[in-house]
Enzyme design. Structure first.
Site, PDB file in Angstrom:
ATOM      1  N   HIS A  49     -16.518 -23.203  -6.043  1.00  0.00           N
ATOM      2  CA  HIS A  49     -16.468 -21.904  -5.354  1.00  0.00           C
ATOM      3  C   HIS A  49     -15.689 -20.951  -6.260  1.00  0.00           C
ATOM      4  CE1 HIS A  49     -15.535 -19.552  -1.480  1.00  0.00           C
ATOM      5  NE2 HIS A  49     -14.706 -19.023  -2.349  1.00  0.00           N
ATOM      6  N   CYS A 109     -10.441 -10.744  -0.736  1.00  0.00           N
ATOM      7  CA  CYS A 109      -9.253 -10.871   0.069  1.00  0.00           C
ATOM      8  C   CYS A 109      -8.997  -9.627   0.893  1.00  0.00           C
ATOM      9  CB  CYS A 109      -8.087 -11.104  -0.879  1.00  0.00           C
ATOM     10  SG  CYS A 109      -6.546 -11.046  -0.021  1.00  0.00           S
TER      11      CYS A 109
END
Ligand code: COA
Ligand code: ZN
Length: 302
Positions: free
Chosen positions: A206, A239
Site C-alpha cells: 500500500h 491524511c
C-alpha cells in the site's frame, strides 16, 4: 524478474480516499462510485472504516454502506478497516466477516493514529481474534517504510513486528508506506526478505504517492514477489490532518501500466477511468493522475 501471474488489485478508495475528504460525501454518491468500481471488475475492496465518527466524520455511514454491499454482492470480497475492539464489534454486528486492523510499526505514529502504544494495539488485536473466530483479520502495518514522528524504520523493526503478528495468528499483512517515503531499493529489500522469512504469509503493498513514486514502488513490489497491490481510484487518499499530503497509487494508472505489460487483472481500464473522472467531478478536493506535490507540508499522520 518476478512472476506476474495472478496479480490482484485491491481497491481502497472508498476508505483511504473518502476519509481524506472533509466535506461529507452523500452515502448515495459513495454507493454509486462503489457500484461502478464493481462494474469495472474490482473483486476485492475496502469499503469503509469503523472508526470514531468524532475523529473521522466521513466514515459515519459505515454500517449503511457495508450492509448494502454485503447483501447485494456475494461474490465480491469486501472488508473494512478497524482501529480498535469497538470497531471490530461494529463490523461483526452488521454482518461483515473480514476486517483489517491497523497497527503502526513505529510508536510515534501508532499513538497519533489510534491513541495507543504498539503493545496495547497488539493486545487488543489478540482479543479481537479470540472473540471473533469467524472474522478474517488482515493486519495493516503502517509506517513500514518510515514514520512522520520517529523517522527511519529499519528492516529489523519490521521483521520483529511481522513475527509478533504471525505468532498471534495473523496470515495477511499489508505493508503500508503511510506517508509515501519508500524508495524502490527499500521496497525490494523489505519485500524479498519478508517473503523468504515468512513464506506462508500473504503480503500486500500500500503505497502513497507523495513524490510520484507510487507506480515505481508498486511495480518493484511485484517484481520482488508481491501479488496483492492496494490502489485507490483517482489516486484519492492521504491524511485528513495534513493539508498537502498526497494521495495513493491511482488504480486507473496502475491498471493502465499492467495492461501495457499484458498482466490481466480482470479490471477494465476505460470503465475505471470514467469512475475516476466522476470522482474528480463530484467529490471536492479530488485530484486524479499525477500527484507531484509542491507544498511544504508533506507530513501525513497516517
Ligand atoms: N467506532 C465508533 N466510535 C468509537 C470507536 C469506534 N470504533 N472507538 C471509539 N469510539 C468513540 C468512543 O465511544 C468515544 O466517544 P464518546 O467521546 O462519545 O464517549 C470516542 O470515540 C473516543 O473514544 P476513545 O476510546 O477515548 O478513543 P480515543 O479518543 O483514544 O481514539 C480511536 C481512539 C482509535 C477511536 C481513534 O483514534 C480513531 O478512530 N482513529 C481513527 C484512525 C484512522 O482511521 N486512521 C486512518 C486509517 S490508518
Ligand atoms: Zn493509506
Amino acid at each position: 524478474m518476478g512472476n506476474k501471474n495472478n496479480i490482484e488489485i485491491i481497491e481502497i478508495g472508498p476508505r483511504d480516499g473518502f476519509q481524506n475528504v472533509t466535506e461529507f460525501i452523500p452515502t448515495e454518491k459513495k454507493k454509486e462510485i462503489i457500484e461502478r468500481l464493481i462494474e469495472a471488475g474490482v473483486k476485492r475492496m475496502q469499503l469503509t472504516s469503523f472508526v470514531s465518527p468524532k475523529h473521522i466524520p466521513q466514515m459515519q455511514d459505515a454500517e449503511e454502506i457495508v450492509k448494502y454491499f454485503i447483501n447485494k454482492y456475494k461474490d465480491i470480497r469486501f472488508f473494512a478497516l478497524v482501529p480498535n475492539y469497538r470497531g471490530a464489534k461494529r463490523a461483526f454486528d452488521i454482518g461483515l466477516r473480514e476486517i483489517t486492523y491497523v497497527i503502526s510499526v513505529s510508536e510515534g505514529h501508532n499513538r497519533a493514529n489510534v491513541n495507543r502504544s504498539v503493545d496495547e494495539s497488539f493486545e487488543e488485536l489478540k482479543k479481537i481474534i479470540e472473540e471473533f473466530p469467524e472474522m478474517y483479520v488482515n493486519l495493516d502495518a503502517a509506517t513500514v517504510f518510515g514514520c512522520p514522528f520517529d523517522g527511519e524504520v529499519t528492516y529489523d523493526q519490521v521483521e520483529q513486528y511481522v513475527k509478533k503478528a504471525v505468532d498471534i495468528g495473523i496470515t495477511t499483512i499489508n505493508l503500508c508506506d503511510t506517508i509515501g517515503v519508500a524508495n524502490p531499493e527499500q521496497v525490494k529489500k523489505v519485500v524479498e526478505n519478508l517473503l523468504i522469512k515468512f513464506p506462508n504469509i500473504e503480503f500486500h503493498i500500500h503505497i502513497h504517492d507523495t513524490r510520484n513514486m507510487g507506480m515505481l514502488n508498486s511495480y518493484v513490489a511485484i517484481e520482488s514477489g508481491i501479488k496483492h497491490i492496494q490502489a485507490s481510484i483517482g489516486g484519492m487518499g492521504g491524511c485528513p490532518f495534513a493539508p498537502g499530503a498526497s494521495g495513493n497509487l491511482s488504480t486507473e494508472d496502475f491498471i493502465y501500466m499492467l495492461d501495457k505489460i499484458k498482466v490481466d487483472t480482470g479490471i477494465d481500464f476505460e470503465k475505471l477511468l470514467s469512475v475516476a473522472k466522476e470522482c474528480k467531478k463530484t467529490i471536492p478536493g479530488v485530484y486524479s493522475g499525477h500527484h507531484i506535490n509542491i507544498d511544504e507540508n508533506l507530513i501525513c499522520s497516517f
